[in-house]
Every structure is written in structure tokens, then in C-alpha cells.
Design an enzyme around this catalytic site. Sequence first.
Site, short mmCIF file in Angstrom:
data_model
loop_
_atom_site.label_atom_id
_atom_site.label_comp_id
_atom_site.label_asym_id
_atom_site.label_seq_id
_atom_site.Cartn_x
_atom_site.Cartn_y
_atom_site.Cartn_z
N ASP A 32 1.98 8.92 3.65
CA ASP A 32 1.00 8.69 2.60
C ASP A 32 1.62 8.83 1.22
OD1 ASP A 32 -1.21 8.51 1.02
OD2 ASP A 32 -2.25 10.25 1.83
N ASP A 50 -0.09 1.50 -6.10
CA ASP A 50 -0.27 2.33 -4.90
C ASP A 50 -0.11 1.50 -3.64
OD1 ASP A 50 -0.96 4.22 -3.07
OD2 ASP A 50 -3.10 4.06 -3.42
#
Length: 481
Positions: free
Chosen positions: A94, A311
Site C-alpha cells: 500500500d 497515488d
Amino acid sequence: MDLNRRGVVLVIGFVVLLQLCNLASANMVFQVQHKFNKKISLNQLKSHDTQRHGRLLAAADLPIGGDRSPTSAALYYTKITLGEPPNPYHVQVDTGSDLLWVNCIECETCPTRSDLGVPLLLYDPEGSCTSKKISCDDEFCTKTFDAPENSDCKAGMPCQYACKYGDGSSTSGYFVSDNIHLAKVSGNGQTTILNGNVTFGCGAKQSGELSSTEQALDGIIGFGQAKTSVLSQLASSKKIKKTFSHCLDGNKGGGIFAIGEVVEPKVKTTPILDDKTHYNIELKSIDVNGENVKLPTSIFDFMKNEGAVVDSGTTLAYFPDDVYKQLMEKIMAAQPDNKPHTVEELFKCYKYSGNIDEGFPVITFHFANKLPLKVVPHQYFFTVEDEWCIGFMNSNVQGKDGGDLTLLGDLVLSDKLVTYDIDNQVIGWTDYNCSSSIKVKDEESGNVYEVFARDLSSSHYPCSSRVILGLLLFLAVVFIN
């Protein structure tokens, strides 16, 4: 990063972007694969999105699996090794969080099997001769983790963590330190095993999806900038350089991940905005086939202060309402006789049999330092069976100043080498063939090594074209020594 999971480490954060659960990397290699979902709805897809130190060491290469298409892959994961003797753990990767945690031996709610077909293993602190429990008076707890002063954490007590996500799932436990074993690049396509010591969360209780056997893994490894991340920990101990790059192949799948300075190709950069937890950069303007999208003063000012978030852990791209509407109008104007229909009350989709890149406009995002991000149609459309759907959404994610955030996810980042230089606080990219190779510098030896594209997907779990991507979390970690 998961738009449906708002990270909290003893303090509630906002959305995907402010998750405080973290981890990172440095000069080593380990395989990254993607975990496949059963068929889920497009609605679920959106909800899922929700100083240098003296000695800087080697570069690293990380093979990755899956591709950026929402119809092909699911959450990305890798295998790391912890403890002495070393044991393997499968963890989700992540980029929007900062903590490494794994399920621990005393956890009664942790899954014991996974429908992904990967073996699960509970970490046992007593089973590793190099494991150490972190107490509340330990420097990591008092300074690095920075637990709230009014917490119940007292000297001699275990230093605890808690992460709560917006989808209702949560993890809690305590911190331990132990050895982590990763692979350092030692030549073109060659690696050697090296060790580092990191502090991470020992998960004692899980709830929601984290306790389910569906898509179950041993934990999560974050790749953010916070002091708790593995990246920051190893940099603090003078083991790594805080620079990493990724290149996602939007056509064949897989791609390149590397730690260290990229020598070739060269990239132009833009500053990371100050005082940001994540990778925020200033968006100056947007044009569609050369025609500017009007940014209202409020949005322009917000972009100058808060910026847009780059992101790769988010699948789609999200924009404030005024910007989103203009983008959609300009895209749809390219096909006045072919009206899109709405799927699941969210996505505008076309029945289109022609060349998508010839039928729709090119969108260019212009960032500070005159850095453009050119996105061609096949990089903002995704396919669902025989339809093309636009991967743009109206943002309901707000920054701390109250404005709607702009998030650029992996769909628009594909077919580009993207470099994150955290030491110098810049991000850069260039269009690139991600099925080829790049060259990185080993700063310890001064040698330059070639890092090749990898696609691990085909050698493991078969991918159904009907599977929907919940998160593209392919970033990973690499260490040295």
C-alpha cells in the site's frame, strides 16, 4: 490506497490520503503479485479506491504482477520474510499508508486460510530469537510513532497501534521489532539476500474484511513518507536512499519497480508540496486537446496549497465537481452521435468498436515546474467486457482545508516511469515503454545495473477478464544490509 479505507493510527485521519499506517523500502528485491477478487461490481470498485544520511546504498528491483486495468487485477501483494529463523508472510502493498503490520499468534479473529490460495502464517514473537516487544517508553513509541500524550500508554506497557478504515474494517495490536530479509540487486538480473531491522505492528485483533478469508493476507506493508514506515526507518539507520520508481505496462501487464537513482531514462520533476503526508503536487492547469478546462478561483487556490495527489494505490482519477463536469462534457463532445449510458449509476460507458485513441481527446495535466502529464484515451478509459468506461469520478474526498481533492490513480499513471525522490522532495515522470528496462545506480559501488520488466501474474493465479480491480497497490519495498 483504498478510497474506502480511511487510515487511523490512534487518531482518525481522512480518507485514503491520510492513512497513518505505513511502511517502506530500500535497495532490495522481493516479488509482488496481485490478489484477484471474485467478480465485484463497479460500485465496489469506486468504494475500494476510496535529509540524506552519510552512506547511501544499492539499487533494487521489484518484479510486479497484474496491470492497471480495473477489469484485470485486484489488490497487489508481495512476500516478505521476518524473524530468525526467517518465516514468509504475504502482505498487501500500500503506497498510501506508513505501517507494516502482520497478524500475530494470539489473534483469534485473524483468518487462517485464504481463497487466494496463499498460505497464511501468524507471526509469533516468541518464535524468533531476534524479536523484541516495543514498550511505551521505547524511543520508537515516544518519538517515531508519536503516540498522543493523553494516551494510556505508560512506561513498561506495550506500545499499541490501531488502524481503522472507512469500510468498517480495523486492525489493532502492539509494536515489535525484528529482522526483515530482502534481496539487494547485485548485478543485471542478480540479487543477494540482505537483512535489516524494523519495527512493525503485531496484529492481535482484526475486524471486517481483514478477518475474512476472502482475499485474506498476512498483513499490509505501507510505502508512505512518515517516520514509522520501513522506508524511513531504514533511511534513519543509514541503510537506504529514499528514492523509488515504478513503471506500469498498460498493455501487457506487469512492469518495473526499482529503488535507487534512475540513470536512464531521465525524468523531469515537480516539487512535493510541504507538510503533506502523501505525494501532493501543484496542479496548474488542465487542457483537453489543447482547450483549457476552467479552474474556478477557489479550486485554483486549493490546488496551489493542497495540490493533486499522485497515488498509484488508487485505481481511478477523482476531480472536484466543476472540473469533473467540464472534463466529461469535453470527452463526450468527441462523440456527439454516440451517447454513453450510465453503468451502476456511476460510470459513463460506450459501446465503441473503433480505435479508442482516435475517437476521443488527449487530456494533459500541467504541474509546477512546467511538467506535463499527457493522458491518451486508452489511459483514462477501461474496458468492461465489450464496453469502454471513463475512469474519472466526481471527488467527495476533502483535504484538511475543506476543498475537494484531486487524485490521479494508476489508470492515468500507466505507460510512464514515475520517480519519487523523497530525499529531495520531488516527483517526476516520463512516457516510457514499461515492458522494456531501466538503468539504476548502485551508489555503494558506483555501478549501473539494468532492471527489467516483470510480470508475475501468469505464473501464479489465473486472471479472469471479468474481475474488477479494487486497488492498484503495487508499490513495494527494498532494503539493504
